[in-house]
Design a protein around this motif. Structure first.
Motif, mmCIF file in Angstrom:
data_model
loop_
_atom_site.group_PDB
_atom_site.id
_atom_site.type_symbol
_atom_site.label_atom_id
_atom_site.label_comp_id
_atom_site.label_asym_id
_atom_site.label_seq_id
_atom_site.Cartn_x
_atom_site.Cartn_y
_atom_site.Cartn_z
ATOM 1 N N MET A 1 -24.623 -1.115 -25.251
ATOM 2 C CA MET A 1 -25.150 -1.225 -23.899
ATOM 3 C C MET A 1 -26.615 -0.797 -23.899
ATOM 4 N N SER A 2 -27.443 -1.646 -23.409
ATOM 5 C CA SER A 2 -28.882 -1.412 -23.440
ATOM 6 C C SER A 2 -29.319 -0.500 -22.294
ATOM 7 N N ILE A 3 -30.260 0.385 -22.595
ATOM 8 C CA ILE A 3 -30.815 1.288 -21.592
ATOM 9 C C ILE A 3 -32.170 0.773 -21.124
ATOM 10 N N ALA A 4 -33.066 0.500 -22.097
ATOM 11 C CA ALA A 4 -34.407 0.014 -21.784
ATOM 12 C C ALA A 4 -34.847 -0.966 -22.864
ATOM 13 N N ASN A 5 -35.516 -2.037 -22.447
ATOM 14 C CA ASN A 5 -36.009 -3.045 -23.372
ATOM 15 C C ASN A 5 -37.528 -3.079 -23.348
ATOM 16 N N ASN A 6 -38.116 -3.480 -24.462
ATOM 17 C CA ASN A 6 -39.556 -3.652 -24.561
ATOM 18 C C ASN A 6 -39.835 -5.149 -24.655
ATOM 19 N N LYS A 7 -39.903 -5.809 -23.507
ATOM 20 C CA LYS A 7 -40.115 -7.254 -23.470
ATOM 21 C C LYS A 7 -41.502 -7.625 -23.984
ATOM 22 N N LYS A 8 -42.452 -6.748 -23.818
ATOM 23 C CA LYS A 8 -43.821 -7.005 -24.258
ATOM 24 C C LYS A 8 -43.906 -7.148 -25.774
ATOM 25 N N ALA A 9 -43.037 -6.456 -26.500
ATOM 26 C CA ALA A 9 -43.034 -6.549 -27.960
ATOM 27 C C ALA A 9 -42.688 -7.962 -28.409
ATOM 28 N N PHE A 10 -41.715 -8.607 -27.760
ATOM 29 C CA PHE A 10 -41.324 -9.956 -28.133
ATOM 30 C C PHE A 10 -42.393 -10.974 -27.734
ATOM 31 N N HIS A 11 -43.194 -10.639 -26.730
ATOM 32 C CA HIS A 11 -44.275 -11.523 -26.302
ATOM 33 C C HIS A 11 -45.471 -11.417 -27.242
ATOM 34 N N ASP A 12 -45.772 -10.225 -27.726
ATOM 35 C CA ASP A 12 -46.969 -9.998 -28.528
ATOM 36 C C ASP A 12 -46.763 -10.112 -30.033
ATOM 37 N N TYR A 13 -45.511 -10.085 -30.508
ATOM 38 C CA TYR A 13 -45.249 -10.046 -31.947
ATOM 39 C C TYR A 13 -44.138 -11.018 -32.344
ATOM 40 N N PHE A 14 -44.193 -11.441 -33.619
ATOM 41 C CA PHE A 14 -43.063 -12.105 -34.263
ATOM 42 C C PHE A 14 -42.231 -10.994 -34.889
ATOM 43 N N ILE A 15 -40.997 -10.816 -34.473
ATOM 44 C CA ILE A 15 -40.141 -9.758 -35.007
ATOM 45 C C ILE A 15 -39.448 -10.291 -36.259
ATOM 46 N N GLU A 16 -39.761 -9.704 -37.412
ATOM 47 C CA GLU A 16 -39.206 -10.155 -38.695
ATOM 48 C C GLU A 16 -37.871 -9.471 -39.007
ATOM 49 N N ASP A 17 -37.785 -8.166 -38.748
ATOM 50 C CA ASP A 17 -36.601 -7.392 -39.125
ATOM 51 C C ASP A 17 -36.376 -6.303 -38.087
ATOM 52 N N GLN A 18 -35.113 -5.945 -37.850
ATOM 53 C CA GLN A 18 -34.783 -4.880 -36.907
ATOM 54 C C GLN A 18 -33.992 -3.797 -37.625
ATOM 55 N N ILE A 19 -34.307 -2.542 -37.289
ATOM 56 C CA ILE A 19 -33.621 -1.393 -37.866
ATOM 57 C C ILE A 19 -33.227 -0.462 -36.719
ATOM 58 N N GLN A 20 -32.021 0.085 -36.816
ATOM 59 C CA GLN A 20 -31.556 1.036 -35.807
ATOM 60 C C GLN A 20 -31.918 2.445 -36.267
#
Length: 148
Positions: A1-20
């Protein structure tokens, strides 16, 4: 369940990999995050003294939860990562020119975790192309809905 998202990151960057990653939080911060009083918009990840830190994340204190403490809403918060993940992130940022950005805060088995992304910056024309694709996708959904 998501608390807060950073939508600006997806607008400004190409996300290559995600780490928790885990976060080192105080008690008042946990209560404020559970109440939804957190903002990731201007935050970023910084490497300092053998650890990664979340900088610029604004957590507004609840007036009832922090009566005995003078809270700092934008203090640096340490990220908890495995050594192999740290080595991977350092290597990618120093050699390949990647950036590390916070993507979202969420619950995982009762704990508050953060997804961080290994990202490359977008140019202006890439952002325009992304917006055109999103608009077309939305328009396509609208047309399909009206056909039924």
């Amino acid at each position: 369940m998501s608390i807060a998202n950073n939508k600006k990151a997806f607008h400004d960057y190409f996300i290559e990999d995600q780490i928790q990653a885990g976060l080192v939080l105080d008690g008042w911060e946990v209560k404020a995050i559970r109440a939804g009083r957190v903002q990731l918009k201007e935050s970023y990840i910084h490497w300092k003294k053998d650890a990664f830190y979340l900088v610029g994340c604004h957590i507004t204190a609840l007036p009832t939860a922090s009566t005995h403490v003078k809270p700092d809403p934008v203090r640096q918060r340490k990220l908890l990562l495995k050594q192999s993940e740290i080595n991977k992130l350092i290597g990618k940022t120093e050699r390949a020119g990647y950036t590390i950005v916070p993507l979202n805060l969420h619950y995982h088995r009762g704990y508050i975790k953060m997804d961080i992304g290994l990202a490359k910056g977008k140019k202006q024309h890439d952002k325009r192309q992304s917006m055109k694709e999103a608009d077309w996708k939305r328009e396509k959904q609208r047309l399909m809905k009206n056909e039924r």
